[in-house]
Design a protein around this motif. Structure first.
Motif, mmCIF file in Angstrom:
data_model
loop_
_atom_site.group_PDB
_atom_site.id
_atom_site.type_symbol
_atom_site.label_atom_id
_atom_site.label_comp_id
_atom_site.label_asym_id
_atom_site.label_seq_id
_atom_site.Cartn_x
_atom_site.Cartn_y
_atom_site.Cartn_z
ATOM 1 N N LEU A 131 0.818 -1.208 0.000
ATOM 2 C CA LEU A 131 0.000 0.000 0.000
ATOM 3 C C LEU A 131 0.851 1.257 0.000
ATOM 4 O O LEU A 131 0.449 2.284 -0.512
ATOM 5 N N HIS A 188 0.377 4.909 -2.004
ATOM 6 C CA HIS A 188 0.044 6.127 -1.274
ATOM 7 C C HIS A 188 1.036 7.241 -1.606
ATOM 8 O O HIS A 188 0.661 8.388 -1.827
ATOM 9 N N CYS A 232 -6.921 6.336 -1.325
ATOM 10 C CA CYS A 232 -7.570 5.309 -2.149
ATOM 11 C C CYS A 232 -6.699 4.976 -3.347
ATOM 12 O O CYS A 232 -6.551 5.786 -4.267
ATOM 13 N N GLU A 233 -6.125 3.785 -3.328
ATOM 14 C CA GLU A 233 -5.197 3.410 -4.389
ATOM 15 C C GLU A 233 -5.878 2.673 -5.534
ATOM 16 O O GLU A 233 -5.213 2.272 -6.483
ATOM 17 N N SER A 256 -5.467 -0.572 7.120
ATOM 18 C CA SER A 256 -6.121 -0.062 5.908
ATOM 19 C C SER A 256 -7.226 0.925 6.267
ATOM 20 O O SER A 256 -7.424 1.929 5.570
ATOM 21 N N SER A 293 -8.159 3.802 3.545
ATOM 22 C CA SER A 293 -8.016 3.149 2.248
ATOM 23 C C SER A 293 -9.365 2.629 1.739
ATOM 24 O O SER A 293 -10.222 2.215 2.516
ATOM 25 N N ARG A 335 -9.236 0.117 -0.412
ATOM 26 C CA ARG A 335 -8.733 -1.119 -1.023
ATOM 27 C C ARG A 335 -9.753 -2.257 -0.925
ATOM 28 O O ARG A 335 -9.865 -3.078 -1.821
#
Length: 469
Positions: free
Chosen positions: A28, A32, A39-40, A98, A103, A105
């Protein structure tokens, strides 16, 4: 400091708080740093991404259910299941980090019931709309593990778990009802003159991990004791200390197999299968493994754990299990709720129970009088017509064996108890099982004052002190 720098510091702090993480967490960080936001994922990514730990149940039928979902939904969304290796600490660390980062993800997290308070209190979860799921369709214990203090439902039970006692029918026709009976039968069978030779009375999970916390709580309850939270303090009564001391003492006397001090679930199951041990404390998944063994399948029985003394609260088994939750930052909340409904409908719950040993949470599965299409025909009778599911079949326990297990499970689950609710349960549990493990390995005396002081210090009401592992 720039906003991006502050975000990176928050991310590093989240990793430190979460503890040991699986390798996927480190992946992650480059996302980032590269994109400068939490939010990837590409917003056009229409997959449902679900995080869970490794599936130890036979057959790995979660993957088969995902295949069935995708066959039924050819236009999408597809489901990607990410399984975190390395045990519960790694799984917890990835899930918590996360969410602390913000996140997107994951669209669904499969959380252990003991983590729910942390995620609800942290504001990381999206509550399910009122009325989307009916509480009376679920067993009450598992359902309440997903309910917040505000009365809203943040987790939908996917599978439950409860400690059970497995015993060798060929070595003793009836299971022991309490610790005293187990000790007497073990001593009888260890004597040189004994007709039935045994290695030990019980094998269980006493390694320095969460399983020892579970065994410790069950030892307390079997003795009629309590470990309770009073305000901002953990309190044990004298019966609780006596129960823990018995766990220590019986391990040194070979009533409990001494190697249990280094065993987790898999090792204890293997020892039970390979040695003449009277009983085993383990989770229900072990039933399917034992019934698949051609040597042991007709020699093993299952029942509830030891009953507490008369006058004590019923039940001496820890309530375990996992809930399906949707993070606040999930990309596809509506689609995720559809998949949660699919995984928890009675048909899927039946399949997971009869083919993989998952403990069902839907009341319909346990209802032998439910003749609707939602019932569990593999358990209670034949289904009329062609089965509607496409899940691949596998070798499973016989229907009569499953009926035996279902009856035991229903009784055990209705009497099972949750683990203590404290602000930082993982830290509390680490302190508890480390203390007990040291006592077992060193054959030490359990100190009420020392254990209360340690558990209070590590429960999360104050910053952890040096004595917290």
């Amino acid at each position: 400091m720039s906003a991006g720098g502050r975000r990176r510091l928050r991310w590093l702090a989240a990793l430190a708080t979460a503890g040991a993480l699986a390798g996927t967490v480190s992946a992650l960080v480059p996302y980032h740093q590269r994109y400068g936001h939490a939010c990837e994922r590409d917003p056009a990514d229409n997959r449902i991404v679900m995080l869970s730990g490794e599936d130890i149940n036979p057959g790995r039928h979660r993957h088969e259910l995902i295949k069935e979902w995708e066959r039924r939904n050819p236009g999408g969304p597809s489901v990607t299941l990410i399984e975190i290796s390395g045990g519960s600490n790694s799984e917890y660390g990835e899930a918590l980090a996360s969410q602390q980062l913000g996140s997107c993800r994951y669209d669904i997290l499969l959380l252990d019931v003991v983590w729910m308070r942390t995620f609800i209190d942290g504001g990381y979860l999206e509550p399910f709309p009122d009325g989307e799921f009916r509480p009376d369709n679920f067993l009450p214990g598992p359902w309440w593990t997903g309910t917040g203090s505000d009365g809203r439902q943040y987790g939908i039970p996917f599978k439950s778990d409860v400690g059970l006692l497995f015993y060798r029918r060929d070595l003793m026709p009836e299971p022991p009802r309490n610790w005293d009976e187990l000790r007497d039968r073990t001593i009888e069978n260890l004597l040189p003159s004994a007709k039935t030779k045994v290695t030990a009375g019980m094998v269980t999970q006493l390694a320095d991990y969460e399983g020892l916390t579970v065994n410790g709580m069950e030892a307390i309850w079997a003795a009629g004791g309590t470990l309770r939270v009073e305000g901002r303090k953990v309190v044990l009564d004298d019966a609780a200390v006596a129960g823990l001391q018995r766990l220590v003492d019986e391990t040194t006397r070979t009533v409990i197999h001494p190697a249990s001090a280094e065993y987790q679930e898999t090792e204890s199951l293997k020892a039970f299968m390979q040695n003449r041990i009277l009983t085993m404390r383990n989770w229900p998944y072990a039933y399917a493994v034992l019934k698949a063994d051609p040597v042991l399948r007709d020699k093993v029985g299952v029942t509830e754990l030891f009953a507490p003394p008369p006058g004590a609260p019923r039940g001496s088994a820890v309530l375990g299990g996992q809930n399906l939750v949707i993070p606040k930052n999930a990309l596809h909340k509506e689609e995720a709720r559809r998949f949660v409904r699919f995984l928890t409908d009675p048909r899927r719950q039946c399949l997971l129970f009869t083919r993989s040993g998952y403990v069902p949470v839907r009341t319909e599965v346990y209802d032998r009088d439910d003749t609707s299409a939602a019932a569990c025909p593999e358990l209670w009778g034949e289904r009329d017509g062609q089965a509607e599911d496409d899940v691949e079949r596998a070798d499973t326990a016989k229907a009569e064996d499953l009926r035996e297990l279902a009856g035991v499970l229903e009784r055990a689950l209705r009497n099972a108890r949750p683990r203590p609710s404290v602000p930082d349960y993982p830290a509390f549990s680490r302190a508890f099982h480390r203390y007990l493990h040291n006592a077992i390995v060193g054959s030490e005396t359990v100190s009420k004052a020392d254990l209360e002081r340690l558990l209070t210090a590590c429960a999360g009401w104050t910053p952890p002190r040096g004595q917290c592992p």
